[in-house]
Scaffold this active site. Structure first.
Site, PDB file in Angstrom:
ATOM      1  N   LEU A  66      18.394  41.974  82.424  1.00 48.56           N
ATOM      2  CA  LEU A  66      18.929  43.805  83.743  1.00 48.56           C
ATOM      3  C   LEU A  66      18.827  42.424  85.294  1.00 48.56           C
ATOM      4  O   LEU A  66      18.168  41.313  84.948  1.00 48.56           O
ATOM      5  CB  LEU A  66      17.936  44.283  83.524  1.00 48.56           C
ATOM      6  CG  LEU A  66      17.254  45.622  82.424  1.00 48.56           C
ATOM      7  CD1 LEU A  66      16.280  45.380  81.841  1.00 48.56           C
ATOM      8  CD2 LEU A  66      18.522  45.423  81.688  1.00 48.56           C
ATOM      9  N   PRO A  67      19.469  43.544  85.280  1.00 44.45           N
ATOM     10  CA  PRO A  67      19.837  42.710  86.881  1.00 44.45           C
ATOM     11  C   PRO A  67      18.380  42.639  88.084  1.00 44.45           C
ATOM     12  O   PRO A  67      19.043  41.063  87.752  1.00 44.45           O
ATOM     13  CB  PRO A  67      20.610  43.762  87.326  1.00 44.45           C
ATOM     14  CG  PRO A  67      21.055  44.559  86.676  1.00 44.45           C
ATOM     15  CD  PRO A  67      19.929  44.558  85.684  1.00 44.45           C
ATOM     16  N   THR A  97      17.515  37.203  85.817  1.00 42.60           N
ATOM     17  CA  THR A  97      16.183  36.551  86.800  1.00 42.60           C
ATOM     18  C   THR A  97      15.739  37.290  87.776  1.00 42.60           C
ATOM     19  O   THR A  97      15.914  38.216  87.852  1.00 42.60           O
ATOM     20  CB  THR A  97      17.589  35.627  87.527  1.00 42.60           C
ATOM     21  OG1 THR A  97      17.873  34.890  86.444  1.00 42.60           O
ATOM     22  CG2 THR A  97      16.694  34.776  88.188  1.00 42.60           C
ATOM     23  N   LYS A 172      13.825  28.265  87.782  1.00 48.77           N
ATOM     24  CA  LYS A 172      15.054  28.962  87.414  1.00 48.77           C
ATOM     25  C   LYS A 172      15.928  29.075  89.220  1.00 48.77           C
ATOM     26  O   LYS A 172      17.065  28.754  90.027  1.00 48.77           O
ATOM     27  CB  LYS A 172      15.426  30.582  87.070  1.00 48.77           C
ATOM     28  CG  LYS A 172      16.659  31.240  86.686  1.00 48.77           C
ATOM     29  CD  LYS A 172      17.568  31.149  86.451  1.00 48.77           C
ATOM     30  CE  LYS A 172      19.012  31.691  87.294  1.00 48.77           C
ATOM     31  NZ  LYS A 172      20.174  30.960  86.620  1.00 48.77           N
ATOM     32  N   LYS A 247      20.723  37.985  95.705  1.00 43.47           N
ATOM     33  CA  LYS A 247      18.836  37.930  95.268  1.00 43.47           C
ATOM     34  C   LYS A 247      18.649  36.951  95.073  1.00 43.47           C
ATOM     35  O   LYS A 247      17.126  37.339  95.382  1.00 43.47           O
ATOM     36  CB  LYS A 247      19.339  39.554  94.350  1.00 43.47           C
ATOM     37  CG  LYS A 247      18.458  39.367  92.978  1.00 43.47           C
ATOM     38  CD  LYS A 247      18.226  39.779  91.399  1.00 43.47           C
ATOM     39  CE  LYS A 247      18.545  38.623  90.349  1.00 43.47           C
ATOM     40  NZ  LYS A 247      18.684  38.701  89.294  1.00 43.47           N
TER      41      LYS A 247
END
Ligand code: NAD
Length: 298
Positions: A66-67, A97, A172, A247
């Site tokens: 998901l976003p 992420t 990440k 983001k």
């Protein structure tokens, strides 16, 4: 062994990842808010679910892609959250992420119900998702990490255990902060060469064999028409959106603030990507940062 897998979030990354699980022979139940994304997976052999709950119920493994953190939080812990319908036999893998705190909170709350959770964000982009060569960067208990191997191997090539819940997200975000800096720096160097009469393809070949060599020059050149089949040669369509990089840089700066780390290059990259997004480029691939440097030539 064939597993029943519930897959939630079939976007640029989740779609091809779910397709690789179908190809590997698993029974995959898919859910996305977009009907078209589910229809495509159904054509490949997945089963469409009416809700995330239906996709997840009695699955051996649930995967989400998901976003952002708010979507993951709501999927597992929200009003209709999956936490109430998962069995303790289910392994939950979140590949989105997101911020490490959300990953830790979801992991801990699921653990209280005896449900194993790993955060497993990926690197390798949409090409890696399609080819099944993603790198998975995993946070969570080592037993859950071991149990996830056979499923992750259907979608990726390199699988790392970074530490406990949330550690995958921290690793990440370190990687993506570096990537944003490399991409902006490569765009800047290429444009300076062009401004001084160099052919960007020739300059790219030179830097590839010199000390400026990096992933963006090898696989993802930001200057249009230097490389075939990369977003820069397709009007910056597909790939990894500027707004998603924005983001990730926000997550990186939050992380740096909490740990009191010094990240001047990351802060500058964040400003550049914010500006680029504000100029209407948020939905383009992140290599379009090149336009920030080349626009004076338009
Ligand atoms: P995307 O926007 O293409 O896909 C997200 C999908 O999630 C969409 O199809 C959307 O409809 C669906 N969705 C949103 N909320 C939902 C909900 N509540 N229930 C069901 N479906 C829902 O994004 P993407 O590029 O696939 O990226 C997904 C994640 O992977 C992000 O966290 C991103 O940062 C990360 N990531 C992306 C790339 C890349 O190259 N695109 C690379 C590495 C990591």
């Amino acid at each position: 062994m064939t597993k029943t897998i519930g897959f939630i979030g079939l976007g640029n990354m989740g779609g091809p990842m779910a397709a690789n699980l179908v190809k590997a022979g698993h029974q995959v139940r898919v859910f996305d808010l977009q009907q078209s994304a589910m229809a495509h997976l159904a054509e490949l052999g997945a089963v469409k679910a009416d809700s995330a709950r239906q996709a997840a119920q009695q699955a051996d493994v649930v995967i989400s892609m998901l976003p952002a953190g708010k979507h993951v939080d709501s999927l597992y812990l929200g009003e209709q959250g999956l936490i109430d319908c998962l069995s303790s036999q289910t392994l939950v893998i979140d590949c989105s992420t997101i911020d490490a705190e959300t990953a830790q909170r979801v992991g801990q709350q699921l653990a209280q119900k005896g449900i194993a959770f790993i955060d497993a964000p990926v690197s390798g982009g949409t090409a890696g998702a399609q080819a099944g060569t993603l790198t998975f960067i995993v946070g969570g208990e080592i037993t859950a990490f071991d149990n996830a191997q056979s499923v992750l191997q259907c979608m990726g090539k390199n699988i790392f255990h970074a530490g406990g819940h949330g550690a995958g997200q921290i690793a990440k975000i370190c990687n993506n902060m570096l990537l944003s800096i490399l991409m902006a720096g490569t765009a800047e160097a290429l444009q300076m060469g062009i401004d001084n009469g160099l052919d960007p393809k020739v300059l790219s070949d030179i830097m590839l064999q010199s000390s400026g060599r990096n992933w963006t020059l090898e696989l993802y050149n930001p200057c249009p028409d230097v490389m075939p089949n990369v977003p820069s040669s397709k009007s910056y369509q597909g790939g990894f959106m500027v707004d998603l990089m924005k983001k990730d840089l926000g997550l990186a700066m939050d992380t740096a603030n909490k740990s009191q780390s010094t990240t001047p290059m990351g802060a500058l990259a964040q400003s550049l990507y914010k500006l680029h997004s504000l100029q209407g480029n948020g939905k383009l691939d992140f290599s379009s940062i090149f336009k920030l440097y080349s626009s004076h030539q338009d």
